[in-house]
Enzyme design. Sequence first.
Site, PDB file in Angstrom:
ATOM      1  N   PRO A 189       0.831  -1.056  -0.039  1.00  0.00           N
ATOM      2  CA  PRO A 189      -0.006  -0.111  -0.077  1.00  0.00           C
ATOM      3  C   PRO A 189       0.812   1.294   0.115  1.00  0.00           C
ATOM      4  O   PRO A 189       1.871   1.333   0.571  1.00  0.00           O
ATOM      5  CB  PRO A 189      -0.975  -0.239   1.229  1.00  0.00           C
ATOM      6  N   ASN A 190       0.190   2.274  -0.803  1.00  0.00           N
ATOM      7  CA  ASN A 190       0.829   3.691  -0.850  1.00  0.00           C
ATOM      8  C   ASN A 190       1.964   3.714  -1.810  1.00  0.00           C
ATOM      9  O   ASN A 190       2.721   4.731  -2.132  1.00  0.00           O
ATOM     10  CB  ASN A 190       1.134   4.122   0.662  1.00  0.00           C
ATOM     11  N   ARG A 214       4.679  10.733  -2.681  1.00  0.00           N
ATOM     12  CA  ARG A 214       4.395  10.671  -1.391  1.00  0.00           C
ATOM     13  C   ARG A 214       5.725  10.949  -0.538  1.00  0.00           C
ATOM     14  O   ARG A 214       6.752  10.229  -0.614  1.00  0.00           O
ATOM     15  CB  ARG A 214       4.362   9.086  -1.283  1.00  0.00           C
ATOM     16  N   TYR A 272      10.929   8.776   0.926  1.00  0.00           N
ATOM     17  CA  TYR A 272      10.926   7.851  -0.238  1.00  0.00           C
ATOM     18  C   TYR A 272      11.558   8.306  -1.344  1.00  0.00           C
ATOM     19  O   TYR A 272      11.617   7.187  -2.066  1.00  0.00           O
ATOM     20  CB  TYR A 272       9.553   7.246  -0.248  1.00  0.00           C
ATOM     21  N   ASN A 332       7.915  -5.562  -0.884  1.00  0.00           N
ATOM     22  CA  ASN A 332       7.911  -4.454  -0.174  1.00  0.00           C
ATOM     23  C   ASN A 332       6.638  -4.452   0.579  1.00  0.00           C
ATOM     24  O   ASN A 332       5.671  -4.035  -0.264  1.00  0.00           O
ATOM     25  CB  ASN A 332       7.999  -3.161  -0.740  1.00  0.00           C
ATOM     26  N   ALA A 387       3.316  -0.600   4.884  1.00  0.00           N
ATOM     27  CA  ALA A 387       2.820  -0.739   6.247  1.00  0.00           C
ATOM     28  C   ALA A 387       2.316  -2.051   6.697  1.00  0.00           C
ATOM     29  O   ALA A 387       2.497  -2.715   7.962  1.00  0.00           O
ATOM     30  CB  ALA A 387       1.689   0.116   6.267  1.00  0.00           C
ATOM     31  N   GLU A 414      12.358  -9.442   1.572  1.00  0.00           N
ATOM     32  CA  GLU A 414      11.879  -8.457   1.930  1.00  0.00           C
ATOM     33  C   GLU A 414      12.587  -7.236   1.573  1.00  0.00           C
ATOM     34  O   GLU A 414      13.804  -7.225   1.946  1.00  0.00           O
ATOM     35  CB  GLU A 414      11.489  -8.471   3.497  1.00  0.00           C
ATOM     36  N   HIS A 465      12.757  -2.678   1.859  1.00  0.00           N
ATOM     37  CA  HIS A 465      12.346  -1.416   2.173  1.00  0.00           C
ATOM     38  C   HIS A 465      13.067  -0.227   1.552  1.00  0.00           C
ATOM     39  O   HIS A 465      14.195  -0.306   1.641  1.00  0.00           O
ATOM     40  CB  HIS A 465      11.976  -1.161   3.664  1.00  0.00           C
ATOM     41  N   ARG A 475      13.377   4.822  12.158  1.00  0.00           N
ATOM     42  CA  ARG A 475      12.140   5.702  12.277  1.00  0.00           C
ATOM     43  C   ARG A 475      11.398   5.248  13.416  1.00  0.00           C
ATOM     44  O   ARG A 475      11.793   4.870  14.438  1.00  0.00           O
ATOM     45  CB  ARG A 475      11.277   5.240  10.727  1.00  0.00           C
TER      46      ARG A 475
HETATM   47  C1  DQA Z   1       8.377   1.063   3.740  1.00  0.00           C
HETATM   48  C2  DQA Z   1       8.504   1.232   5.299  1.00  0.00           C
HETATM   49  C3  DQA Z   1       7.177   0.980   5.918  1.00  0.00           C
HETATM   50  O1  DQA Z   1       7.393   1.308   7.261  1.00  0.00           O
HETATM   51  C4  DQA Z   1       6.011   2.205   5.350  1.00  0.00           C
HETATM   52  O2  DQA Z   1       4.876   1.803   5.760  1.00  0.00           O
HETATM   53  C5  DQA Z   1       6.198   2.086   3.898  1.00  0.00           C
HETATM   54  C6  DQA Z   1       7.275   1.838   3.274  1.00  0.00           C
HETATM   55  C7  DQA Z   1       9.680   1.363   3.091  1.00  0.00           C
HETATM   56  O3  DQA Z   1       9.612   0.890   1.672  1.00  0.00           O
HETATM   57  O4  DQA Z   1      10.562   2.258   3.494  1.00  0.00           O
HETATM   58  O5  DQA Z   1       4.942   2.077   3.491  1.00  0.00           O
HETATM   59  O6  DQA Z   1       8.077  -0.264   3.504  1.00  0.00           O
END
Ligand code: DQA
Length: 144
Positions: free
Chosen positions: A10-11, A18, A23, A74, A77, A98, A100, A107
């Site tokens: 998501p997002n 964003r 990011y 990825n 959240a 995995e 990020h 964070r």
């Molecule tokens: C994320 C880190 C997560 O905490 C966050 O909710 C994201 C992006 C990252 O790629 O840094 O949506 O996965």
Amino acid sequence: MTRVLVLNGPNLGRLGSREPDVYGSTSHDDLVAACVAEGARLGLEVEVRQTDDEATLVGWLHEAADDTVPVVINPAAFTHYSYALRDACAQRTAPLVEVHLSNPHAREEFRHTSVVSAVASGTIAGFGVDSYLLALRAVAGLVA
Ligand code: DQA
């Protein structure tokens, strides 16, 4: 050619606009292009997908497990609380990395927990878009 699914939660479709301070300014389309290009360099056929929907992500993980396809994921959240996603990752039949963009450990405290890490082959975090490219290199090494 080995197929690899790169799955974004998501997002992440909003990359570029964003929270660019966190990011970066690379768009999701640019991320897709970078992953496909790195895959071609490594001899991997990369397909990138993004969804904001947990059930869709679980379905894609089932598909990867059934077809023995390596995954770079990825979970965004969902990383921090989705046991459904964790259980779907646990069914993997091929490497699963995995990734990020940011370093969640640097964070907010709620980001320090990943329910996915324990069932992943490994985790790469904190290198922006390069996290994905490093993950594809790891997959290439694991399937070689
Ligand atoms: C994320 C880190 C997560 O905490 C966050 O909710 C994201 C992006 C990252 O790629 O840094 O949506 O996965």
